[in-house]
Each structure stands twice: as C-alpha cells, then as structure tokens.
Scaffold this motif. Sequence first.
Motif, PDB file in Angstrom:
ATOM      1  N   ILE A 283       7.373   7.902 -29.575  1.00 33.22           N
ATOM      2  CA  ILE A 283       6.779   8.541 -28.618  1.00 33.22           C
ATOM      3  C   ILE A 283       5.174   8.658 -29.250  1.00 33.22           C
ATOM      4  CG2 ILE A 283       6.158  10.373 -26.857  1.00 33.22           C
ATOM      5  CD1 ILE A 283       9.346  10.923 -26.738  1.00 33.22           C
ATOM      6  N   SER A 284       4.232   8.119 -28.314  1.00 31.83           N
ATOM      7  CA  SER A 284       2.932   8.394 -28.793  1.00 31.83           C
ATOM      8  C   SER A 284       2.109   8.916 -27.600  1.00 31.83           C
ATOM      9  CB  SER A 284       2.352   7.133 -29.303  1.00 31.83           C
ATOM     10  OG  SER A 284       0.843   7.274 -29.494  1.00 31.83           O
TER      11      SER A 284
ATOM     12  N   LEU B 293       2.917   6.224 -24.692  1.00 34.30           N
ATOM     13  CA  LEU B 293       3.775   4.951 -25.096  1.00 34.30           C
ATOM     14  C   LEU B 293       5.118   5.633 -25.465  1.00 34.30           C
ATOM     15  CD1 LEU B 293       3.878   2.164 -25.330  1.00 34.30           C
ATOM     16  CD2 LEU B 293       2.974   2.388 -27.540  1.00 34.30           C
ATOM     17  N   VAL B 294       6.023   4.941 -24.833  1.00 37.50           N
ATOM     18  CA  VAL B 294       7.633   5.244 -25.191  1.00 37.50           C
ATOM     19  C   VAL B 294       8.322   3.888 -25.710  1.00 37.50           C
ATOM     20  CG1 VAL B 294       9.649   6.155 -24.477  1.00 37.50           C
ATOM     21  CG2 VAL B 294       7.486   6.988 -23.467  1.00 37.50           C
ATOM     22  N   THR B 295       8.691   3.978 -26.695  1.00 33.96           N
ATOM     23  CA  THR B 295       9.491   2.744 -27.061  1.00 33.96           C
ATOM     24  C   THR B 295      10.659   3.096 -27.316  1.00 33.96           C
ATOM     25  OG1 THR B 295       9.201   3.492 -29.669  1.00 33.96           O
ATOM     26  CG2 THR B 295       7.555   2.020 -28.734  1.00 33.96           C
ATOM     27  N   GLY B 296      11.715   2.155 -27.439  1.00 27.05           N
ATOM     28  CA  GLY B 296      13.114   2.058 -27.430  1.00 27.05           C
ATOM     29  C   GLY B 296      13.704   2.624 -26.044  1.00 27.05           C
ATOM     30  N   VAL B 297      12.925   2.045 -25.140  1.00 34.92           N
ATOM     31  CA  VAL B 297      13.516   2.711 -23.683  1.00 34.92           C
ATOM     32  C   VAL B 297      14.391   1.337 -23.294  1.00 34.92           C
ATOM     33  CG1 VAL B 297      12.875   2.853 -21.187  1.00 34.92           C
ATOM     34  CG2 VAL B 297      11.498   3.555 -23.120  1.00 34.92           C
ATOM     35  N   LYS B 298      15.582   1.748 -22.784  1.00 40.16           N
ATOM     36  CA  LYS B 298      16.721   0.804 -22.422  1.00 40.16           C
ATOM     37  C   LYS B 298      16.608   0.621 -20.918  1.00 40.16           C
ATOM     38  CE  LYS B 298      20.448   3.199 -24.282  1.00 40.16           C
ATOM     39  NZ  LYS B 298      21.832   3.456 -24.715  1.00 40.16           N
TER      40      LYS B 298
ATOM     41  N   VAL C 239       7.469   1.261 -22.735  1.00 37.73           N
ATOM     42  CA  VAL C 239       6.872   1.855 -21.406  1.00 37.73           C
ATOM     43  C   VAL C 239       5.550   2.463 -21.438  1.00 37.73           C
ATOM     44  CG1 VAL C 239       7.114   3.159 -19.472  1.00 37.73           C
ATOM     45  CG2 VAL C 239       9.102   1.914 -20.415  1.00 37.73           C
ATOM     46  N   SER C 240       4.389   2.042 -20.838  1.00 34.09           N
ATOM     47  CA  SER C 240       3.122   2.806 -21.022  1.00 34.09           C
ATOM     48  C   SER C 240       2.945   3.631 -19.715  1.00 34.09           C
ATOM     49  CB  SER C 240       2.024   1.916 -21.356  1.00 34.09           C
ATOM     50  OG  SER C 240       2.081   1.456 -22.471  1.00 34.09           O
ATOM     51  N   ILE C 241       2.513   4.674 -20.002  1.00 37.50           N
ATOM     52  CA  ILE C 241       2.438   5.738 -18.750  1.00 37.50           C
ATOM     53  C   ILE C 241       1.275   6.311 -18.779  1.00 37.50           C
ATOM     54  CG2 ILE C 241       3.359   7.819 -17.382  1.00 37.50           C
ATOM     55  CD1 ILE C 241       6.147   6.921 -18.649  1.00 37.50           C
TER      56      ILE C 241
ATOM     57  N   LEU D 227       1.388  10.642 -12.424  1.00 35.77           N
ATOM     58  CA  LEU D 227       2.123   9.732 -13.484  1.00 35.77           C
ATOM     59  C   LEU D 227       2.216   8.439 -12.722  1.00 35.77           C
ATOM     60  CD1 LEU D 227       4.760  11.973 -15.035  1.00 35.77           C
ATOM     61  CD2 LEU D 227       2.609  11.686 -15.933  1.00 35.77           C
ATOM     62  N   GLU D 228       1.837   7.358 -13.490  1.00 33.89           N
ATOM     63  CA  GLU D 228       2.085   5.898 -12.959  1.00 33.89           C
ATOM     64  C   GLU D 228       2.346   4.862 -14.445  1.00 33.89           C
ATOM     65  OE1 GLU D 228      -1.542   3.816 -11.689  1.00 33.89           O
ATOM     66  OE2 GLU D 228      -2.010   5.701 -11.318  1.00 33.89           O
ATOM     67  N   ILE D 229       3.202   3.964 -14.355  1.00 31.13           N
ATOM     68  CA  ILE D 229       3.579   3.068 -15.029  1.00 31.13           C
ATOM     69  C   ILE D 229       2.010   1.963 -15.178  1.00 31.13           C
ATOM     70  CG2 ILE D 229       4.969   0.984 -15.887  1.00 31.13           C
ATOM     71  CD1 ILE D 229       6.989   2.581 -14.165  1.00 31.13           C
ATOM     72  N   ILE D 230       1.833   2.020 -16.450  1.00 33.44           N
ATOM     73  CA  ILE D 230       0.620   1.080 -16.861  1.00 33.44           C
ATOM     74  C   ILE D 230       1.235  -0.247 -17.208  1.00 33.44           C
ATOM     75  CG2 ILE D 230      -1.141   0.708 -18.186  1.00 33.44           C
ATOM     76  CD1 ILE D 230      -1.677   2.864 -16.153  1.00 33.44           C
ATOM     77  N   LYS D 231       2.284  -0.201 -18.105  1.00 34.65           N
ATOM     78  CA  LYS D 231       2.842  -1.426 -18.730  1.00 34.65           C
ATOM     79  C   LYS D 231       4.467  -1.194 -18.938  1.00 34.65           C
ATOM     80  CE  LYS D 231       2.271  -4.764 -22.518  1.00 34.65           C
ATOM     81  NZ  LYS D 231       1.642  -4.899 -23.734  1.00 34.65           N
ATOM     82  N   LEU D 232       5.220  -2.321 -18.380  1.00 35.83           N
ATOM     83  CA  LEU D 232       6.643  -2.120 -18.571  1.00 35.83           C
ATOM     84  C   LEU D 232       6.793  -3.354 -19.362  1.00 35.83           C
ATOM     85  CD1 LEU D 232       9.411  -0.997 -18.385  1.00 35.83           C
ATOM     86  CD2 LEU D 232       9.247  -2.171 -16.014  1.00 35.83           C
ATOM     87  N   ASP D 233       7.519  -3.409 -20.556  1.00 34.69           N
ATOM     88  CA  ASP D 233       7.972  -4.479 -21.301  1.00 34.69           C
ATOM     89  C   ASP D 233       9.325  -4.265 -21.495  1.00 34.69           C
ATOM     90  OD1 ASP D 233       8.539  -6.413 -23.237  1.00 34.69           O
ATOM     91  OD2 ASP D 233       6.804  -6.144 -24.578  1.00 34.69           O
TER      92      ASP D 233
END
Length: 97
Positions: free
Chosen positions: A15-16, A24-29, A67-69, A55-61
Amino acid sequence: MDKVKEMESSFNHGISIAERKNILVTGVKKIESFDNEEFLMDTTLGFLVIKGSELEIIKLDTYQGNVSIKGNVDSLSYVTKDMKKDKEESFLNKLFK
C-alpha cells in the motif's frame, strides 16, 4: 486453473499513500464492493477496507492486481471473513433503507 492460483499467489501486496489523497494498492485479487465512502477488496494478505470520502477508482489493473484510488482517505484496516460478512450485510441494509 492452476495458472490462476499461481498468478494470484505471485502478487506482492503493498500500500502506498501520497498526501492522504492518492492510494495505490498492489496484490489485489478482487474488489468486493465500493462506493464513494468505502472500498472492500480481497488482497493476497486478507480483506482490506479503505474508508474516506469522495473515493473513486482511477486505475484498475486486474492482470497485475493493482488498484489506484483517489479521494480523502480516513482509514485502512484488514478484516477477517466474519467481519466481511457483517460489512456486506450492513452495506445491503444501507441500500434498502
């Protein structure tokens, strides 16, 4: 099916947060639920709840599990599966009030 499990386990969770406005959250299933005040997501290390406002999603990979919020972040917490069920029930109660 084994390749899917292999991909999920290879995600590193992190988490950053920048200036309490971008996260930015990595490791999202999987993103279980979200609205402008709360996100509930399943990560490689458990369920994560992000609370705040606007809160809103900016990028979803989904391939990389990132996930960027953006928005005003108030809190982050990890929950157990039992607590997740309570969150889902309260979310449904909000919808039908």
